[in-house]
Every structure is written in structure tokens, then in C-alpha cells.
Design a protein around this motif. Structure first.
Motif, PDB file in Angstrom:
ATOM      1  N   CYS A  62     -14.062   4.779  -5.182  1.00  0.00           N
ATOM      2  CA  CYS A  62     -13.132   4.164  -4.241  1.00  0.00           C
ATOM      3  C   CYS A  62     -13.094   2.659  -4.522  1.00  0.00           C
ATOM      4  O   CYS A  62     -14.142   2.027  -4.662  1.00  0.00           O
ATOM      5  CB  CYS A  62     -13.595   4.421  -2.804  1.00  0.00           C
ATOM      6  N   VAL A  69     -15.067   9.367  -5.512  1.00  0.00           N
ATOM      7  CA  VAL A  69     -13.857  10.039  -5.046  1.00  0.00           C
ATOM      8  C   VAL A  69     -13.802  11.412  -5.702  1.00  0.00           C
ATOM      9  O   VAL A  69     -13.920  11.518  -6.928  1.00  0.00           O
ATOM     10  CB  VAL A  69     -12.593   9.224  -5.410  1.00  0.00           C
ATOM     11  N   LEU A  82      -8.653   5.795  -3.520  1.00  0.00           N
ATOM     12  CA  LEU A  82      -9.427   5.566  -2.298  1.00  0.00           C
ATOM     13  C   LEU A  82     -10.148   6.836  -1.886  1.00  0.00           C
ATOM     14  O   LEU A  82      -9.664   7.944  -2.127  1.00  0.00           O
ATOM     15  CB  LEU A  82      -8.501   5.136  -1.152  1.00  0.00           C
ATOM     16  N   CYS A  83     -11.292   6.669  -1.220  1.00  0.00           N
ATOM     17  CA  CYS A  83     -12.022   7.817  -0.695  1.00  0.00           C
ATOM     18  C   CYS A  83     -11.261   8.376   0.508  1.00  0.00           C
ATOM     19  O   CYS A  83     -10.306   7.775   0.995  1.00  0.00           O
ATOM     20  CB  CYS A  83     -13.439   7.413  -0.294  1.00  0.00           C
ATOM     21  N   HIS A  86     -10.928   6.000   3.638  1.00  0.00           N
ATOM     22  CA  HIS A  86      -9.979   4.889   3.521  1.00  0.00           C
ATOM     23  C   HIS A  86      -8.531   5.377   3.431  1.00  0.00           C
ATOM     24  O   HIS A  86      -7.623   4.700   3.908  1.00  0.00           O
ATOM     25  CB  HIS A  86     -10.349   4.000   2.335  1.00  0.00           C
ATOM     26  N   ARG A  87      -8.309   6.550   2.825  1.00  0.00           N
ATOM     27  CA  ARG A  87      -6.955   7.105   2.824  1.00  0.00           C
ATOM     28  C   ARG A  87      -6.518   7.440   4.244  1.00  0.00           C
ATOM     29  O   ARG A  87      -5.376   7.218   4.622  1.00  0.00           O
ATOM     30  CB  ARG A  87      -6.889   8.356   1.933  1.00  0.00           C
TER      31      ARG A  87
END
Length: 95
Positions: A62, A69, A82-83, A86-87
Motif C-alpha cells: 500500500c 496488498v 492501496l490496501c 485505505h480503499r
């Protein structure tokens, strides 16, 4: 950043890359009892961030928190940048 232990042949390759101005030479290396650090002197914040972003993307991490990820984008088949956490934060903001 963890130092990488190198042999004399690997160190020679790093020096050759450094002479050519390649970014692949940048890093911290251990040779016997010596710590060798190759970095850009006074790199701007944008340059440092771009290098960090690129390295994290290449390693499948990420770009914000450096967590691994595991999910892939179904359209492209590539790992998300993004992980999941965070998404989800971004998805909530746009809704």
C-alpha cells in the motif's frame, strides 16, 4: 530501509550503475564490516516521495501504510495501489 549484504562482484555492479547515474544504485549496502549508503544529496520532498511510491508499488505494498496488498483490480488484473482499509476510506469520501 534494511541494509543489503553484498559480495565484491555485486558491489562492483552497484558502482558501475552509480557511474551511469542509474537509480537502481541507490540504497544501503553492507560489505564485510562496512556500511555503504548511496543516496541523493538534498533530494526534494517530491523526489523522495516519488521514489518511495514507486518502490512500494513494485513490491505490492500500500502506498500509504506499506501493508501488503492482496486484492487485484478485476479490470486490469494488477494489484491495487492501496490496501483494503485505505480503499474503503476513499470510497466513503466519494459517496
Amino acid at each position: 530501509m534494511e541494509p543489503t549484504t553484498v559480495s565484491i562482484k555485486q558491489l562492483q555492479k552497484i558502482v558501475d550503475d552509480f557511474k551511469q547515474g542509474l537509480e537502481s544504485a541507490i540504497g544501503i549496502y553492507l560489505y564485510k564490516d562496512l556500511r555503504i549508503q548511496i543516496s541523493k544529496y538534498k533530494a526534494s520532498g517530491a523526489e523522495r516521495f516519488a521514489r518511495l511510491y514507486r518502490n512500494r508499488r513494485e513490491k505490492g505494498l500500500c502506498v500509504i501504510c506499506a501493508q501488503k496488498v492482496s486484492d487485484k483490480n478485476p479490470r486490469t488484473g494488477k494489484l491495487y495501489r492501496l490496501c483494503k482499509e485505505h480503499r474503503e476510506k476513499i470510497d466513503r469520501k466519494s459517496s
